[in-house]
Design a protein around this motif. Sequence first.
Motif, PDB file in Angstrom:
ATOM      1  N   PRO A   1       0.389  -1.402   0.334  1.00  0.00           N
ATOM      2  CA  PRO A   1       0.133   0.039   0.451  1.00  0.00           C
ATOM      3  C   PRO A   1       0.578   1.561   0.238  1.00  0.00           C
ATOM      4  N   PRO A   2       0.217   2.333  -0.315  1.00  0.00           N
ATOM      5  CA  PRO A   2       1.153   4.298  -0.034  1.00  0.00           C
ATOM      6  C   PRO A   2       0.800   4.056   1.093  1.00  0.00           C
ATOM      7  N   PRO A   3       2.408   4.777   1.310  1.00  0.00           N
ATOM      8  CA  PRO A   3       3.019   5.468   2.693  1.00  0.00           C
ATOM      9  C   PRO A   3       1.764   5.906   3.641  1.00  0.00           C
ATOM     10  N   ASP A   4       0.648   5.869   4.788  1.00  0.00           N
ATOM     11  CA  ASP A   4       0.493   6.326   5.207  1.00  0.00           C
ATOM     12  C   ASP A   4       0.688   7.327   5.871  1.00  0.00           C
TER      13      ASP A   4
ATOM     14  N   ASN B   1      -0.423   9.696   7.607  1.00  0.00           N
ATOM     15  CA  ASN B   1      -0.517  10.564   9.232  1.00  0.00           C
ATOM     16  C   ASN B   1      -0.294   9.150  10.177  1.00  0.00           C
ATOM     17  N   LYS B   2       0.441   8.960   9.488  1.00  0.00           N
ATOM     18  CA  LYS B   2       1.781   7.727  10.316  1.00  0.00           C
ATOM     19  C   LYS B   2       3.018   7.985  10.510  1.00  0.00           C
ATOM     20  N   ALA B   3       3.648   7.745  11.533  1.00  0.00           N
ATOM     21  CA  ALA B   3       5.354   7.921  11.446  1.00  0.00           C
ATOM     22  C   ALA B   3       5.708   7.094  10.258  1.00  0.00           C
ATOM     23  N   PRO B   4       7.524   7.174  10.045  1.00  0.00           N
ATOM     24  CA  PRO B   4       7.520   6.061   9.191  1.00  0.00           C
ATOM     25  C   PRO B   4       7.988   4.330   9.301  1.00  0.00           C
ATOM     26  N   ILE B   5       7.876   4.817  10.936  1.00  0.00           N
ATOM     27  CA  ILE B   5       8.004   3.518  11.092  1.00  0.00           C
ATOM     28  C   ILE B   5       7.223   2.923  10.960  1.00  0.00           C
ATOM     29  N   GLU B   6       6.390   3.276  11.671  1.00  0.00           N
ATOM     30  CA  GLU B   6       4.472   2.851  11.402  1.00  0.00           C
ATOM     31  C   GLU B   6       4.899   1.436  10.373  1.00  0.00           C
ATOM     32  N   ASN B   7       4.939   2.476   8.920  1.00  0.00           N
ATOM     33  CA  ASN B   7       4.866   1.987   7.674  1.00  0.00           C
ATOM     34  C   ASN B   7       5.604   0.981   7.034  1.00  0.00           C
ATOM     35  N   VAL B   8       7.353   0.923   7.836  1.00  0.00           N
ATOM     36  CA  VAL B   8       7.790  -0.017   7.663  1.00  0.00           C
ATOM     37  C   VAL B   8       7.733  -0.950   8.374  1.00  0.00           C
ATOM     38  N   LEU B   9       6.927  -0.915   9.080  1.00  0.00           N
ATOM     39  CA  LEU B   9       6.473  -2.477  10.535  1.00  0.00           C
ATOM     40  C   LEU B   9       4.862  -2.902  10.036  1.00  0.00           C
TER      41      LEU B   9
ATOM     42  N   ALA C   1       4.139  -6.118   4.979  1.00  0.00           N
ATOM     43  CA  ALA C   1       3.141  -5.648   4.056  1.00  0.00           C
ATOM     44  C   ALA C   1       4.327  -4.406   2.511  1.00  0.00           C
ATOM     45  N   ARG C   2       4.887  -4.168   3.562  1.00  0.00           N
ATOM     46  CA  ARG C   2       6.440  -3.235   2.591  1.00  0.00           C
ATOM     47  C   ARG C   2       7.822  -4.575   2.406  1.00  0.00           C
TER      48      ARG C   2
ATOM     49  N   ILE D   1       4.549   8.507  16.351  1.00  0.00           N
ATOM     50  CA  ILE D   1       3.308   7.228  15.437  1.00  0.00           C
ATOM     51  C   ILE D   1       1.732   7.870  16.121  1.00  0.00           C
ATOM     52  N   ALA D   2       1.057   7.584  15.510  1.00  0.00           N
ATOM     53  CA  ALA D   2      -0.366   7.337  15.458  1.00  0.00           C
ATOM     54  C   ALA D   2      -0.888   6.117  16.347  1.00  0.00           C
ATOM     55  N   GLY D   3      -0.309   5.286  16.383  1.00  0.00           N
ATOM     56  CA  GLY D   3      -0.688   3.972  16.395  1.00  0.00           C
ATOM     57  C   GLY D   3      -1.107   3.270  18.024  1.00  0.00           C
ATOM     58  N   GLY D   4      -1.481   4.428  19.002  1.00  0.00           N
ATOM     59  CA  GLY D   4      -0.542   4.056  20.307  1.00  0.00           C
ATOM     60  C   GLY D   4       0.394   3.453  20.642  1.00  0.00           C
TER      61      GLY D   4
END
Length: 351
Positions: A14-17, A19-27, A43-44, A203-206
Motif C-alpha cells: 500500500p502507499p505510505p500512510d 498520518n503515520k510515522a515512517p516506522i509504522e509504515n515500515v512495520l 506489507a512492504r 507515532i499515531a498507532g498507540g
Amino acid sequence: MAEKTDRSTLLRPPPPDPNKAPIENVLEVTELAVLGPNIFTNARKPWHPPGARGIYGGAVIAMCLAAAQRTVSDDFFVHSCHCYFLLAGSSEQPILFHVEQVRDGRSFATRTVQARQRGRCIFTTTISFVRDGSSGSPGTQVSHSSAMPADVVPPPDDYDAEPEMMRQGPFQGTKIEVVSPPAGTGAIGEKKTRQWVRARGKIAGGAAAHLEALAYVSDSYFIGTITRIHKLWRFPFAPEEYEGMAPDLKERVRTLHAWEGMGEDPRDMIGQPTIGMMVSLDHTIYFHEPKRVLADEWMLTEMESPWAGDGRAVVTQKIFAKDGTLLATCVQEGLVRLQQPKQEGAKESKL
C-alpha cells in the motif's frame, strides 16, 4: 523483455500512510485469513543493510511482535520477548508470520511466532504478555530500577546534526559515544557505548506501535558493540588502503567510522584486528514499563559486554526514556570471528 516483478511482498504494497510515522509504515503487517488463522505477512519490502548477510533483524523482531499483539486483547502488554535468528532473511522474498496462541490465562498470555520464507523458518520468538493491573497497586509490589547515567543530556527537540548518509532510516540518532573505565584499569568489559535515538515523525498507532518501534531499534548497533570496545576494523578493505581512496569515498568512510564511535581518523586502526564474521544468534527484550514507552521521543541506549570468548560474545543493553525511566533491558549473543590469514586451498567456513 518482460518487466521484472517485485516478489518481496505477497500483496501489492500500500502507499505510505502520511498520518503515520515512517516506522509504522515500515512495520505494517497484513493478516492472511485465507491461509489460516493468525497468519500475517509483511506489507512492504524489508530493509537489507549494506554488507549484511540478510534483512535487518530488528524489523523481523518488531513485525513478529506486531503480529502477536494482534492476537491479544488491548489490556495485555508485552513484558518479554525471546528470539532466535536461524537463517539470513531475504529482502526479495515475502515473510509469513505464523502466530501460535500457546496460552491465554487471566494474568498472562503466551505466543510463539515463526517467521518463514520459502517454507523455512528463518526466525522464531516466544512472547509473553501480562494483563494491565493484574499484579496489584504499585504500593503493594517490590520495586526498584537502574538509574540513567547522571552525566547525560538528551538532544534538543529540533536536533538536526546527523550526517546526510545517516538520515535514510525511520529512526534518527546521535553519534555513538564510547565511555571507558577509569584510566589504568584497561577493563574492556567495563566500557559502555551510549546513543540517543528516536523514531522520526509522530507515532499515531498507540502503545502497540510504540512497543514495536522500540523492538525495532533495540537491534541497532547491538552486537556491533564488540567492534567498538575492542577497536576492531570492520570495513571490507584494509585501513592501510584508506589514504589512497577517492576523496568522496574517503569522506564517507571517515564519517561512518566517527559516527559509530570508532574515532575520528580511520588510519588509527592500522594494525588492529579485523572482523571476519559477526552474526546475531539470539535476542531478548524485557519490557519494564510498556505503557510509558514513547519511541518518538528521545531514548538513551547504553550497551556493554560482560563476556566474549569461544567465537561468541554477549552484549547487554538498557533503554531509558529521556526522563530517566528504565523502559527495557535487552540481551544479545552473537557469533564473532576475527579475520584469519588465508591459507592456500582452504575452504570458506560456513555456519
